[in-house]
Design a protein around this motif. Structure first.
Motif, PDB file in Angstrom:
ATOM      1  N   GLY A  13       0.845  -1.197   0.000  1.00  0.00           N
ATOM      2  CA  GLY A  13       0.000   0.000   0.000  1.00  0.00           C
ATOM      3  C   GLY A  13       0.875   1.238   0.000  1.00  0.00           C
ATOM      4  O   GLY A  13       1.755   1.385  -0.839  1.00  0.00           O
ATOM      5  N   ASN A  14       0.663   2.118   0.965  1.00  0.00           N
ATOM      6  CA  ASN A  14       1.473   3.336   1.081  1.00  0.00           C
ATOM      7  C   ASN A  14       2.749   3.108   1.885  1.00  0.00           C
ATOM      8  O   ASN A  14       3.571   4.004   2.008  1.00  0.00           O
ATOM      9  CB  ASN A  14       0.663   4.449   1.744  1.00  0.00           C
ATOM     10  CG  ASN A  14      -0.475   4.908   0.865  1.00  0.00           C
ATOM     11  OD1 ASN A  14      -0.416   4.786  -0.352  1.00  0.00           O
ATOM     12  ND2 ASN A  14      -1.525   5.426   1.480  1.00  0.00           N
ATOM     13  N   GLU A  15       2.897   1.937   2.461  1.00  0.00           N
ATOM     14  CA  GLU A  15       4.041   1.622   3.327  1.00  0.00           C
ATOM     15  C   GLU A  15       5.183   1.046   2.509  1.00  0.00           C
ATOM     16  O   GLU A  15       4.989   0.151   1.695  1.00  0.00           O
ATOM     17  CB  GLU A  15       3.604   0.609   4.387  1.00  0.00           C
ATOM     18  CG  GLU A  15       4.624   0.360   5.448  1.00  0.00           C
ATOM     19  CD  GLU A  15       4.806   1.542   6.373  1.00  0.00           C
ATOM     20  OE1 GLU A  15       5.951   1.797   6.762  1.00  0.00           O
ATOM     21  OE2 GLU A  15       3.814   2.212   6.685  1.00  0.00           O
ATOM     22  N   THR A  16       6.397   1.556   2.715  1.00  0.00           N
ATOM     23  CA  THR A  16       7.586   1.016   2.062  1.00  0.00           C
ATOM     24  C   THR A  16       8.616   0.692   3.128  1.00  0.00           C
ATOM     25  O   THR A  16       8.966   1.552   3.942  1.00  0.00           O
ATOM     26  CB  THR A  16       8.182   2.018   1.060  1.00  0.00           C
ATOM     27  OG1 THR A  16       7.199   2.323   0.077  1.00  0.00           O
ATOM     28  CG2 THR A  16       9.400   1.436   0.374  1.00  0.00           C
ATOM     29  N   CYS A  17       9.089  -0.547   3.142  1.00  0.00           N
ATOM     30  CA  CYS A  17      10.138  -0.981   4.052  1.00  0.00           C
ATOM     31  C   CYS A  17      11.361  -1.269   3.193  1.00  0.00           C
ATOM     32  O   CYS A  17      11.286  -2.041   2.231  1.00  0.00           O
ATOM     33  CB  CYS A  17       9.703  -2.225   4.816  1.00  0.00           C
ATOM     34  SG  CYS A  17       8.210  -1.949   5.799  1.00  0.00           S
ATOM     35  N   LEU A  18      12.479  -0.648   3.519  1.00  0.00           N
ATOM     36  CA  LEU A  18      13.649  -0.685   2.662  1.00  0.00           C
ATOM     37  C   LEU A  18      14.640  -1.774   3.029  1.00  0.00           C
ATOM     38  O   LEU A  18      14.732  -2.200   4.184  1.00  0.00           O
ATOM     39  CB  LEU A  18      14.357   0.676   2.708  1.00  0.00           C
ATOM     40  CG  LEU A  18      13.504   1.870   2.294  1.00  0.00           C
ATOM     41  CD1 LEU A  18      14.276   3.158   2.510  1.00  0.00           C
ATOM     42  CD2 LEU A  18      13.059   1.738   0.852  1.00  0.00           C
TER      43      LEU A  18
END
Length: 60
Positions: free
Chosen positions: A12-17
């Motif tokens: 969704g709008n969440e990004t984990c790098l």
């Protein structure tokens, strides 16, 4: 267990790098899929090819 991401995860709008570490739990006892809580509070799942284990509950 503590995991480190080996791939960027977008949910969704969440990004984990890549390289970020999280406290995670296995979905099922024999599964390699884990679930962790992102900074926003959203639960995200990662598959075995998307993370490496940094430490487990048995490490002291």
């Amino acid at each position: 267990m503590r995991i480190k991401l080996t791939q960027d995860l977008v949910c969704g709008n969440e990004t984990c790098l890549t390289g970020e570490e999280y406290e995670a739990v296995l979905i099922l006892p024999r599964s390699t899929t884990v679930e962790f809580v992102a900074d926003s509070g959203k639960k995200i799942r990662a598959f075995n090819y998307e993370y490496v284990t940094v430490s487990s509950a048995t490490d002291t």
